[in-house]
Design an enzyme around this catalytic site. Structure first.
Site, PDB file in Angstrom:
ATOM      1  N   TYR A 456      41.697   6.499 -29.927  1.00 33.44           N
ATOM      2  CA  TYR A 456      42.372   7.618 -29.258  1.00 33.44           C
ATOM      3  C   TYR A 456      43.450   8.197 -30.180  1.00 33.44           C
ATOM      4  CZ  TYR A 456      44.463  10.506 -25.667  1.00 33.44           C
ATOM      5  OH  TYR A 456      44.946  11.582 -24.959  1.00 33.44           O
ATOM      6  N   SER A 536      38.660  13.322 -25.114  1.00 33.89           N
ATOM      7  CA  SER A 536      39.857  14.153 -25.068  1.00 33.89           C
ATOM      8  C   SER A 536      40.486  14.201 -26.464  1.00 33.89           C
ATOM      9  CB  SER A 536      40.823  13.630 -23.999  1.00 33.89           C
ATOM     10  OG  SER A 536      41.813  14.582 -23.698  1.00 33.89           O
ATOM     11  N   ASP A 619      35.901  21.067 -16.235  1.00 33.50           N
ATOM     12  CA  ASP A 619      37.076  20.514 -16.906  1.00 33.50           C
ATOM     13  C   ASP A 619      38.095  21.633 -17.104  1.00 33.50           C
ATOM     14  OD1 ASP A 619      38.964  19.261 -18.474  1.00 33.50           O
ATOM     15  OD2 ASP A 619      37.503  18.257 -19.759  1.00 33.50           O
ATOM     16  N   HIS A 654      37.793  16.303 -16.202  1.00 32.77           N
ATOM     17  CA  HIS A 654      38.276  15.602 -17.383  1.00 32.77           C
ATOM     18  C   HIS A 654      38.179  14.077 -17.251  1.00 32.77           C
ATOM     19  CE1 HIS A 654      40.086  15.971 -21.291  1.00 32.77           C
ATOM     20  NE2 HIS A 654      41.030  15.106 -21.001  1.00 32.77           N
TER      21      HIS A 654
END
Length: 685
Positions: A456, A536, A619, A654
């Site tokens: 991430y 993301s 989203d 999302h």
């Protein structure tokens, strides 16, 4: 056989930005597919191509069954005690959505309060934020429809199960906090958007309101707004004793301001306590009388605890617990104690303190993993949640005075989690920085194996050990899972975050690339068998490193990613991300973003890994246009013959609120695709 991709119309669109001519031939794909017929047809063609390829992969059904097995249990959330009632969520077997339950007494039978599985035909509507009144008589809950970030708040009478007429709309990025007397609750909302712009328009002027039960939303009392700073988010919470409303305001990242409202006064004046310059994190987490407890990164990148005396005209911070050798992640006031969660090499350690800061031992945990606690300052009874890569979320009842814990809810998994081995390694990044990485595999798997590398690296979000049935299915089938704690996260405090944001963003990508090289060089991963995945900001990560080192990976799985770093700030809440990515309207930041943006840096002429891009049509956080434009660009580029597919989920957003069936199906698609290109041989589930 090479795939024939759908024809994608190119448009002559470009902009001059700081001396660069930026072409954007697929800008029309930014339009909402639910409103633009041409985009909708293009999405249908892309989905048909992806489905035709994925449905033919033999491993897909094996993974679907394996993931279903790992999810198929009763999973309770951490209970919220209100009077003698205990409220908690529960995911029951393979039902699409978690339900909300209440117990009369800690060991009483569960009574179903809310079942969102009955709210829509496709079970795509979910319970979002919720809170119960102090007497346990009412629950205010958010309804999330089809995965979008907008919420509607409704109110339930707990005794009768009746839904009251109260209804709040245009709620987003907030929580629900009841007044102590149960007369109503505080919430955050935006102004009503112009019709037709709800999915993509920028959001601004967040504000906190109070809703009194039995009245219409038009009568709600405005508590706090900052028209001079329309970019700020405002989150409200009520202290356990009901005296203070605590307001946290932020422009993004980890810079926060703390304000308080004395609810015993009639005018509800908002009083700023700390952080008005937004140069550090200030986060209040409770009070003891007029003493307010706050965690801050001011002068302490790994954070420290200070108090403010709200009885003073100009309260000043007084340190009671200084910065430690590990990052302070969470703080609670429970059972007359301070309980602090520290990250020790990305795993939780819970330390106890007296209210004056004096050390008071630790909270014993079942193993190396992630943990948190819920309770109140006045109540000795608390609830401890624990999970790890090989341990599903288990809830313990914890007596603060004695330290005794007993199991309150533990899932029964139809899989021997004792077969799962977890190791932690440390590797050197490009600049020599030492980065930890978790490696999870079945015991006995020692030879190089096809490996799924996950990361991430942003927004100070830490990747700590947690039970993830989707990822564990890869391990159950003989693959290796690796989770890299790259810079940009919060594993080592604010300095670790700062080292991977703004002008330092490339460090995150260097760390991730170095993780793949480490796995390969140490014989953990097959030489040609690494698949990378992220969502993301993690989808951005995957897109960026694929451009930079395409030869290193066998497959890439960027999900709901921020793929156009030059236009992210123009949609929904994208402006909040400028504090991590940089502002594209600033020349220095623009130059950095242009070098990193996945959409703008596809390396034509180099063979790329197989790529499966995933997103969702609803989203409204990272709008799907990011993934649409990126998919069109990689399909048009000369980057080899491996497939470049786009899979678009409908009535999903999302991630939050996504029906379990869709979660399972998407993961089965991704892992089957990755298995095909990494050489993972799957068996039976």
């Amino acid at each position: 056989m090479p795939l024939t991709y759908p024809q994608t119309r190119r448009v002559d669109v470009s902009e001059s930005r700081f001396g660069h001519e930026i072409a954007d031939p697929y800008r029309w794909l930014e339009n909402d597919p639910r409103r633009d017929g041409e985009v909708a047809r293009w999405v249908q063609e892309q989905t048909a191509l992806a489905r035709g390829h994925l449905d033919g992969l033999p491993a897909r059904e094996v993974f679907r069954r394996q993931i279903s097995t790992l999810f198929d249990c009763e999973q309770s959330g951490v209970p919220l005690k209100r009077g003698n009632r205990y409220f908690h969520t529960m995911r029951q077997g393979l039902k699409n959505q978690a339900t909300l339950h209440v117990r009369e007494g800690v060991d009483g039978p569960d009574r179903l309060l809310l079942d969102p599985n009955e709210w829509s035909e496709d079970s795509a509507d979910a319970i979002a934020e919720w809170d119960a009144s102090d007497d346990g008589a009412h629950v205010a809950y958010g309804v999330q429809r089809g995965g979008i970030d907008w919420r509607e708040i409704k109110v339930l009478d707990v005794a009768t199960g009746e839904t009251l007429t109260d209804e709040i709309k245009w709620v987003r990025f907030g929580n629900i906090a009841w007044a102590k007397d149960g007369s109503g609750f505080f919430y955050s909302r935006y102004p009503e958007p112009e019709p037709g712009t709800e999915a993509q328009a920028n959001v601004a002027n967040h504000a906190i309101y109070f809703h009194q039960l039995g009245t219409g939303q038009a009568q709600d009392r405005l508590v706090h707004a900052t028209l001079d700073r329309p970019d700020l988010l405002h989150l409200a919470g009520v202290t356990d004793d009901g005296r203070y409303l605590i307001i946290h305001s932020t422009p993004g990242a980890s810079m926060t301001m703390v304000s308080v409202v004395d609810l015993t006064t009639a005018d509800w004046t908002v009083r700023t306590v700390a952080g008005a310059d937004f140069s550090a994190e200030w986060s209040a987490f409770g009070n003891d009388g007029t003493t307010l407890f706050v965690v801050t990164s001011e002068g302490a990148p790994r954070r420290r605890i200070v108090t403010f005396d709200l009885a003073e005209a100009a309260p000043q911070p007084r340190e009671i617990i200084g910065e430690a050798d590990s990052a302070l992640e969470h703080s609670w006031l429970v059972g007359g104690r301070l309980i602090l969660s520290y990250l020790v090499d990305a795993s939780t350690e819970l330390r106890r303190h007296q209210l004056d800061g004096t050390p008071d031992g630790i909270v014993e945990l079942p193993g190396i993993g992630s943990a948190g606690i819920r309770g109140t300052l006045a109540d000795d009874e608390a609830f401890l949640a624990y999970t790890s890569f090989n341990a599903p979320l288990t809830i313990y009842r914890y007596a603060v005075s004695t330290g005794k814990r007993t199991v309150w809810a533990e899932p029964a998994i139809d899989f021997d989690l004792g077969e799962i081995a977890v190791d932690q390694h440390v590797y050197a990044s490009k600049d020599g920085t030492k980065v930890p990485i978790f490696v999870i595999r079945r015991k006995g798997v020692q030879a190089p194996a096809p490996t799924l590398l996950y990361g991430y690296g942003g927004f100070s979000i830490s990747l700590t050990p947690y039970y993830a049935p989707t990822q564990l299915a890869w391990v159950a089938q003989g693959g290796t899972l690796a989770i890299a704690n790259i810079r940009g996260g919060g594993e080592y405090g604010r300095a670790w975050h700062d080292a991977g944001r703004l002008a330092n963003k490339q460090n995150s990508y260097d760390d991730f690339i170095a993780a793949a090289e480490f796995l390969r060089d140490q014989g953990i991963a097959c030489l040609d068998g690494i698949a990378i995945q992220g969502e993301s900001n993690g989808g951005l990560l995957v897109g960026a490193v694929t451009n930079q080192r395409p030869e290193l990976f066998a497959a890439a799985l960027p999900g709901i990613g921020v793929m156009d770093l030059l236009r992210f700030h123009l949609f929904t809440g994208g402006t909040f991300w400028k504090y991590d990515f940089g502002d594209p309207q600033d020349e220095a930041a623009f130059e950095n973003l242009l070098r990193l943006s996945p959409y703008h840096n596809i390396a034509a002429g180099k063979p790329y890994p197989a790529i499966l891009v995933t997103t969702a049509d609803a989203d409204d956080r990272v709008v799907p246009g990011h993934s649409f434009k990126y998919a069109a660009a990689i399909q048009a580029a000369e980057i080899g013959s491996k497939p470049r597919l786009l899979l678009v989920e409908t009535r999903a957003g999302h991630g939050a609120g996504k029906p379990l069936g869709k979660v399972i199906a998407e993961a089965a698609d991704m892992w089957a695709f990755a298995a095909c290109w990494t050489g993972l041989e799957v068996g039976r589930a």
